[in-house]
Write a protein that holds these residues in place. Sequence first.
Motif, PDB file in Angstrom:
ATOM      1  N   HIS A   1       2.043   2.187 -10.188  1.00 44.19           N
ATOM      2  CA  HIS A   1       0.997   2.132 -11.210  1.00 44.19           C
ATOM      3  C   HIS A   1       0.850   3.457 -11.944  1.00 44.19           C
ATOM      4  N   GLN A   2       1.061   4.553 -11.252  1.00 44.20           N
ATOM      5  CA  GLN A   2       1.004   5.860 -11.916  1.00 44.20           C
ATOM      6  C   GLN A   2       2.073   5.970 -13.000  1.00 44.20           C
TER       7      GLN A   2
ATOM      8  N   ALA B   1       0.697   2.526  -5.579  1.00 46.61           N
ATOM      9  CA  ALA B   1       0.038   3.586  -6.354  1.00 46.61           C
ATOM     10  C   ALA B   1       1.043   4.309  -7.248  1.00 46.61           C
ATOM     11  N   TYR B   2       2.208   4.627  -6.717  1.00 49.90           N
ATOM     12  CA  TYR B   2       3.210   5.324  -7.520  1.00 49.90           C
ATOM     13  C   TYR B   2       3.703   4.438  -8.658  1.00 49.90           C
TER      14      TYR B   2
ATOM     15  N   LEU C   1       0.822  -1.210   0.000  1.00 58.50           N
ATOM     16  CA  LEU C   1       0.000   0.000   0.000  1.00 58.50           C
ATOM     17  C   LEU C   1       0.857   1.261   0.000  1.00 58.50           C
ATOM     18  N   GLN C   2       2.099   1.154   0.427  1.00 58.68           N
ATOM     19  CA  GLN C   2       2.992   2.315   0.456  1.00 58.68           C
ATOM     20  C   GLN C   2       3.548   2.652  -0.928  1.00 58.68           C
TER      21      GLN C   2
ATOM     22  N   CYS D   1      -5.394   1.652  -5.296  1.00 57.08           N
ATOM     23  CA  CYS D   1      -4.054   2.042  -5.764  1.00 57.08           C
ATOM     24  C   CYS D   1      -3.903   1.823  -7.274  1.00 57.08           C
TER      25      CYS D   1
ATOM     26  N   GLU E   1      -8.469  -1.335  -0.658  1.00 55.55           N
ATOM     27  CA  GLU E   1      -7.417  -0.311  -0.681  1.00 55.55           C
ATOM     28  C   GLU E   1      -6.371  -0.613  -1.756  1.00 55.55           C
ATOM     29  N   TYR E   2      -6.053  -1.888  -1.953  1.00 55.33           N
ATOM     30  CA  TYR E   2      -5.114  -2.228  -3.016  1.00 55.33           C
ATOM     31  C   TYR E   2      -5.716  -1.927  -4.396  1.00 55.33           C
TER      32      TYR E   2
END
Length: 237
Positions: free
Chosen positions: A201-202, A198-199, A194-195, A235, A231-232
Amino acid sequence: MTKLSVNINKVATLRNARGGNNPDVVRVALDCEKFGAQGITVHPRPDERHIRHQDVFDLRPRLSTEFNIEGNPSDDFCSLVLKAKPDQVTLVPDAPDQLTSNHGWNTIKHEVFLRDVVGRFKAAGIRVSIFIDAQPVLADYAKKVGADRVELYTEPYAANYAANREEAIAPFVQTAIHCREIGLGLNAGHDLSLQNLAYFHQQIPWVDEVSIGHALICDALYLGLRETISEYLACLK
């Protein structure tokens, strides 16, 4: 859309620590699907210290999403996969006593071996992904031996994310762009969380699938499985 495949090895580890069938690996896998996961991953090892061969056969007819079996293509592993016929097999160069995956294939050195293994699985109608380090040349040879996808080994990204995430992601972006240019599908996994998910994937939104186990199951101890999967998935939006 990037799919989330939940690796349920740690659930099996917990079950095996006490014997019996608690927690129930099949039930957890079905719950993961119910809560939104688009795939289930297992990594059976020769000593069956977590996922057992019987788990694979118990899971196969019950799952409604994508089933991915990963592991070192020994004779026993290949036999298991060819009998179970999952949607995808991911080839990982683990030694029999290895605690967890810590490197990808040298697809140049093992070109002949991998071509034979990939050919056997593809003849059975199974999509093949090869676990590699983030180097474009390794993707070239994965394509050369007939793989449909590669899975990028993301532990180096995760380990360096906090110190300098731009620097940490750079070789993965470079390799991912190259995979897209040569028409090779793209998965990713190992220590995504979770940390840092997201980045990742961005920067690489065209990744087909991420496989996440240890961090996700740890988070579920605090958040619950439903909320953790939610939550995953967030992301990956």
